[in-house]
Write a protein that holds these residues in place. Sequence first.
Motif, PDB file in Angstrom:
ATOM      1  N   ASN A   1       3.432   2.659  -2.182  1.00 42.39           N
ATOM      2  CA  ASN A   1       2.116   2.242  -1.655  1.00 42.39           C
ATOM      3  C   ASN A   1       2.306   1.487  -0.348  1.00 42.39           C
ATOM      4  O   ASN A   1       2.100   0.272  -0.264  1.00 42.39           O
TER       5      ASN A   1
ATOM      6  N   SER B   1       0.565   1.944   2.428  1.00 41.14           N
ATOM      7  CA  SER B   1      -0.621   1.842   3.289  1.00 41.14           C
ATOM      8  C   SER B   1      -1.660   0.829   2.818  1.00 41.14           C
ATOM      9  O   SER B   1      -2.602   0.517   3.536  1.00 41.14           O
TER      10      SER B   1
ATOM     11  N   GLY C   1      -3.007  -3.050   1.417  1.00 44.36           N
ATOM     12  CA  GLY C   1      -2.907  -4.355   2.073  1.00 44.36           C
ATOM     13  C   GLY C   1      -1.493  -4.905   2.040  1.00 44.36           C
ATOM     14  O   GLY C   1      -0.925  -5.280   3.078  1.00 44.36           O
ATOM     15  N   VAL C   2      -0.880  -4.940   0.867  1.00 47.40           N
ATOM     16  CA  VAL C   2       0.460  -5.530   0.754  1.00 47.40           C
ATOM     17  C   VAL C   2       1.495  -4.630   1.437  1.00 47.40           C
ATOM     18  O   VAL C   2       2.361  -5.096   2.187  1.00 47.40           O
TER      19      VAL C   2
ATOM     20  N   SER D   1      -0.065   9.221   0.918  1.00 45.29           N
ATOM     21  CA  SER D   1      -0.377  10.558   0.408  1.00 45.29           C
ATOM     22  C   SER D   1      -1.344  11.364   1.268  1.00 45.29           C
ATOM     23  O   SER D   1      -1.606  12.512   0.981  1.00 45.29           O
ATOM     24  N   ARG D   2      -1.896  10.746   2.319  1.00 46.24           N
ATOM     25  CA  ARG D   2      -2.889  11.459   3.139  1.00 46.24           C
ATOM     26  C   ARG D   2      -2.496  11.345   4.597  1.00 46.24           C
ATOM     27  O   ARG D   2      -1.752  10.412   4.979  1.00 46.24           O
TER      28      ARG D   2
ATOM     29  N   THR E   1      -3.041   7.887   5.972  1.00 43.42           N
ATOM     30  CA  THR E   1      -2.153   6.832   5.495  1.00 43.42           C
ATOM     31  C   THR E   1      -0.708   7.070   5.960  1.00 43.42           C
ATOM     32  O   THR E   1       0.033   6.123   6.203  1.00 43.42           O
TER      33      THR E   1
ATOM     34  N   HIS F   1       3.447   9.669  -2.767  1.00 39.65           N
ATOM     35  CA  HIS F   1       3.434   9.161  -4.158  1.00 39.65           C
ATOM     36  C   HIS F   1       2.603  10.038  -5.098  1.00 39.65           C
ATOM     37  O   HIS F   1       2.541   9.761  -6.287  1.00 39.65           O
ATOM     38  N   ARG F   2       1.926  11.044  -4.573  1.00 39.00           N
ATOM     39  CA  ARG F   2       1.200  11.992  -5.449  1.00 39.00           C
ATOM     40  C   ARG F   2       2.137  13.111  -5.915  1.00 39.00           C
ATOM     41  O   ARG F   2       1.779  13.923  -6.749  1.00 39.00           O
TER      42      ARG F   2
ATOM     43  N   LEU G   1       4.135  -1.278  -5.509  1.00 44.64           N
ATOM     44  CA  LEU G   1       2.862  -1.926  -5.159  1.00 44.64           C
ATOM     45  C   LEU G   1       1.633  -1.167  -5.669  1.00 44.64           C
ATOM     46  O   LEU G   1       0.524  -1.390  -5.174  1.00 44.64           O
TER      47      LEU G   1
ATOM     48  N   HIS H   1       5.084   4.966 -12.016  1.00 49.50           N
ATOM     49  CA  HIS H   1       6.279   5.160 -11.176  1.00 49.50           C
ATOM     50  C   HIS H   1       7.580   4.664 -11.825  1.00 49.50           C
ATOM     51  O   HIS H   1       8.640   4.756 -11.224  1.00 49.50           O
TER      52      HIS H   1
ATOM     53  N   ILE I   1       4.634  -5.833  -8.109  1.00 43.85           N
ATOM     54  CA  ILE I   1       3.518  -6.794  -8.045  1.00 43.85           C
ATOM     55  C   ILE I   1       2.364  -6.343  -8.939  1.00 43.85           C
ATOM     56  O   ILE I   1       1.342  -6.995  -8.994  1.00 43.85           O
TER      57      ILE I   1
ATOM     58  N   GLU J   1       6.668 -10.194  -9.055  1.00 42.59           N
ATOM     59  CA  GLU J   1       6.129 -11.105  -8.052  1.00 42.59           C
ATOM     60  C   GLU J   1       4.666 -11.364  -8.397  1.00 42.59           C
ATOM     61  O   GLU J   1       3.901 -10.419  -8.615  1.00 42.59           O
TER      62      GLU J   1
ATOM     63  N   MET K   1       1.846 -13.801  -6.558  1.00 42.65           N
ATOM     64  CA  MET K   1       1.617 -14.692  -5.418  1.00 42.65           C
ATOM     65  C   MET K   1       1.097 -16.062  -5.833  1.00 42.65           C
ATOM     66  O   MET K   1       1.274 -17.053  -5.138  1.00 42.65           O
TER      67      MET K   1
ATOM     68  N   HIS L   1      -8.277   3.433  -2.329  1.00 45.42           N
ATOM     69  CA  HIS L   1      -7.815   4.193  -1.156  1.00 45.42           C
ATOM     70  C   HIS L   1      -7.891   3.352   0.111  1.00 45.42           C
ATOM     71  O   HIS L   1      -7.915   3.887   1.208  1.00 45.42           O
ATOM     72  N   MET L   2      -7.972   2.029  -0.067  1.00 44.30           N
ATOM     73  CA  MET L   2      -8.070   1.147   1.097  1.00 44.30           C
ATOM     74  C   MET L   2      -6.826   1.316   1.975  1.00 44.30           C
ATOM     75  O   MET L   2      -5.718   1.411   1.474  1.00 44.30           O
TER      76      MET L   2
HETATM   77  N1  LIG Z   1       1.266  -9.765  -7.936  1.00 42.05           N
HETATM   78  C1  LIG Z   1       0.653 -10.188  -6.840  1.00 42.05           C
HETATM   79  O1  LIG Z   1       0.852 -11.317  -6.381  1.00 42.05           O
HETATM   80  C2  LIG Z   1      -0.272  -9.244  -6.142  1.00 42.05           C
HETATM   81  C3  LIG Z   1      -0.720  -9.549  -4.852  1.00 42.05           C
HETATM   82  C4  LIG Z   1      -1.524  -8.628  -4.193  1.00 42.05           C
HETATM   83  C5  LIG Z   1      -1.889  -7.464  -4.826  1.00 42.05           C
HETATM   84  N2  LIG Z   1      -1.472  -7.227  -6.086  1.00 42.05           N
HETATM   85  C6  LIG Z   1      -1.788  -5.956  -6.763  1.00 42.05           C
HETATM   86  O2  LIG Z   1      -1.024  -4.962  -6.088  1.00 42.05           O
HETATM   87  C7  LIG Z   1      -1.746  -3.744  -5.951  1.00 42.05           C
HETATM   88  C8  LIG Z   1      -1.820  -3.359  -4.492  1.00 42.05           C
HETATM   89  O3  LIG Z   1      -2.563  -4.312  -3.771  1.00 42.05           O
HETATM   90  P1  LIG Z   1      -3.081  -3.925  -2.313  1.00 42.05           P
HETATM   91  O4  LIG Z   1      -3.943  -5.036  -1.832  1.00 42.05           O
HETATM   92  O5  LIG Z   1      -1.946  -3.498  -1.464  1.00 42.05           O
HETATM   93  O6  LIG Z   1      -3.967  -2.661  -2.732  1.00 42.05           O
HETATM   94  P2  LIG Z   1      -4.835  -1.676  -1.884  1.00 42.05           P
HETATM   95  O7  LIG Z   1      -4.891  -2.122  -0.478  1.00 42.05           O
HETATM   96  O8  LIG Z   1      -6.147  -1.531  -2.590  1.00 42.05           O
HETATM   97  O9  LIG Z   1      -4.025  -0.301  -2.029  1.00 42.05           O
HETATM   98  C9  LIG Z   1      -4.663   0.890  -1.687  1.00 42.05           C
HETATM   99  C10 LIG Z   1      -3.629   1.965  -1.438  1.00 42.05           C
HETATM  100  O10 LIG Z   1      -3.040   2.357  -2.686  1.00 42.05           O
HETATM  101  C11 LIG Z   1      -2.519   3.658  -2.522  1.00 42.05           C
HETATM  102  N3  LIG Z   1      -2.380   4.276  -3.845  1.00 42.05           N
HETATM  103  C12 LIG Z   1      -3.368   4.707  -4.662  1.00 42.05           C
HETATM  104  N4  LIG Z   1      -2.852   5.203  -5.805  1.00 42.05           N
HETATM  105  C13 LIG Z   1      -1.489   5.090  -5.708  1.00 42.05           C
HETATM  106  C14 LIG Z   1      -0.401   5.430  -6.560  1.00 42.05           C
HETATM  107  N5  LIG Z   1      -0.595   5.994  -7.769  1.00 42.05           N
HETATM  108  N6  LIG Z   1       0.852   5.164  -6.126  1.00 42.05           N
HETATM  109  C15 LIG Z   1       1.077   4.600  -4.940  1.00 42.05           C
HETATM  110  N7  LIG Z   1       0.080   4.265  -4.088  1.00 42.05           N
HETATM  111  C16 LIG Z   1      -1.187   4.495  -4.462  1.00 42.05           C
HETATM  112  C17 LIG Z   1      -3.556   4.359  -1.651  1.00 42.05           C
HETATM  113  O11 LIG Z   1      -2.892   5.304  -0.824  1.00 42.05           O
HETATM  114  P3  LIG Z   1      -3.411   6.831  -0.798  1.00 42.05           P
HETATM  115  O12 LIG Z   1      -4.898   6.759  -0.566  1.00 42.05           O
HETATM  116  O13 LIG Z   1      -2.612   7.446   0.300  1.00 42.05           O
HETATM  117  O14 LIG Z   1      -3.059   7.378  -2.151  1.00 42.05           O
HETATM  118  C18 LIG Z   1      -4.214   3.216  -0.834  1.00 42.05           C
HETATM  119  O15 LIG Z   1      -3.920   3.259   0.545  1.00 42.05           O
HETATM  120  C19 LIG Z   1      -3.095  -4.010  -6.646  1.00 42.05           C
HETATM  121  O16 LIG Z   1      -2.977  -3.554  -7.971  1.00 42.05           O
HETATM  122  C20 LIG Z   1      -3.230  -5.528  -6.622  1.00 42.05           C
HETATM  123  O17 LIG Z   1      -4.028  -6.010  -7.677  1.00 42.05           O
HETATM  124  C21 LIG Z   1      -0.670  -8.086  -6.767  1.00 42.05           C
END
Ligand SMILES: NC(=O)c1ccc[n+]([C@@H]2O[C@H](COP(=O)([O-])OP(=O)(O)OC[C@H]3O[C@@H](n4cnc5c(N)ncnc54)[C@H](OP(=O)(O)O)[C@@H]3O)[C@@H](O)[C@H]2O)c1
Length: 345
Positions: A163, A165, A167-168, A188-189, A192, A207-208, A229, A235, A252, A274, A276, A333-334
């Motif tokens: 992941n 693309s 936020g993290v 995957s797109r 991204t 990742h698809r 992520l 995975h 995470i 991890e 945060m 898909h953010m």
């Molecule tokens: N533990 C912590 O401290 C912590 C902190 C921040 C976030 N998080 C968690 O970490 C995750 C990611 O956070 P984020 O803010 O980075 O999320 P995000 O911005 O919402 O991530 C969206 C991205 O996820 C990708 N994605 C969708 N399905 C996927 C899959 N099966 N495998 C890999 N990538 C996929 C999409 O790419 P495509 O459209 O190209 O598929 C999209 O660009 C969330 O679950 C969040 O709750 C945890």
Amino acid sequence: MTKMMKAIGFKEHLPIEKENSLVEFKMPKPIAKGHDLLVKVAAVSVNPVDTGVRKSGHSTLKIPKVIGWDAVGTVVSVGEEASLFGKGDPVFYAGSFKRSGSNSECQLVDERIVGHAPTKLTIAQAAAMPLTSLTAWEALFEQLEIDPAKQKSNRNKTILIINGSGGVGSIATQLAHWAGLKVIASASRSETIKWVIDHGADQVVNHRKDLVEEVRNLGYHYVDYILELNDLDGHWNEMAELIKPSGRIASITENRRPINLHKLTQKRAKFAWEWMYTKSFYQTSDMISQHNILDQISKLLDQGIIKSTLNKILFPINVSNLKKAHKLVESNHMVGKVVINYSGI
Ligand SMILES: NC(=O)c1ccc[n+]([C@@H]2O[C@H](COP(=O)([O-])OP(=O)(O)OC[C@H]3O[C@@H](n4cnc5c(N)ncnc54)[C@H](OP(=O)(O)O)[C@@H]3O)[C@@H](O)[C@H]2O)c1
């Protein structure tokens, strides 16, 4: 007389389309004590934690819960034990899991988890960064134990970021690249794929598709590090197959079913979580490290070594725009980050 301020929150855990999923109301303006800063909020960003907390639960709350973690703002007053910041300082932070959030005019935050806001970025560019930067930094440099000062020796090491693309991922790819690692990021797109290359990925996998095949097709049998992520359950088997003997994996995201650690036994690979919020949640003795990390992120941004992951700005901060941002994040898909601020910059 108690001064009042505007805030946005919820009493019921509703789908975002419902009228009362987020509502505006008034609450008492808090007073800074101890290590707290009272910050006037200028911009916020929305993360999956906002939508997760809003949705999860069944009871109706007596008073609305204010969420929102990322914020940029100005210090209005400081508690008697605060020494790192003064009135008027521009700051950015990701807040605490336990306290009232940033979706309010003013917010209390412990100064030990606050950084000086970058000076060369717009307010919106800065608001995109704190939560994801803290997560990526702690995952890479604390939990995976990568030393960013060893850029030369890190050049022989490869990290797979699943992941790239989101936020993290958008900041993790940049930090891993800065630390000298070879970065394989997943996307995957076409949008991204372009985004992860723009943000420091050397190579891209999808990742698809089967990640083992994808990585092996690039010529790597194993990778030294994996940062997971999105979708740990989905995975896990691929990661267990791809990790190098004695390699390290960090995640995470939460598993929904038991993960089979046995798969790492013969490789003696390490697995780490991890979260945060751990340091502020448990008030750990190293909690102030989040202040230091954010100040370093601020410097790297001002020096142009890393760039903001901002991708969409909404303004002003109101219920309608907050709902739009929640909807975008819920899509899964953010790309990069969405920020809401009082002005359009
Ligand atoms: N533990 C912590 O401290 C912590 C902190 C921040 C976030 N998080 C968690 O970490 C995750 C990611 O956070 P984020 O803010 O980075 O999320 P995000 O911005 O919402 O991530 C969206 C991205 O996820 C990708 N994605 C969708 N399905 C996927 C899959 N099966 N495998 C890999 N990538 C996929 C999409 O790419 P495509 O459209 O190209 O598929 C999209 O660009 C969330 O679950 C969040 O709750 C945890």
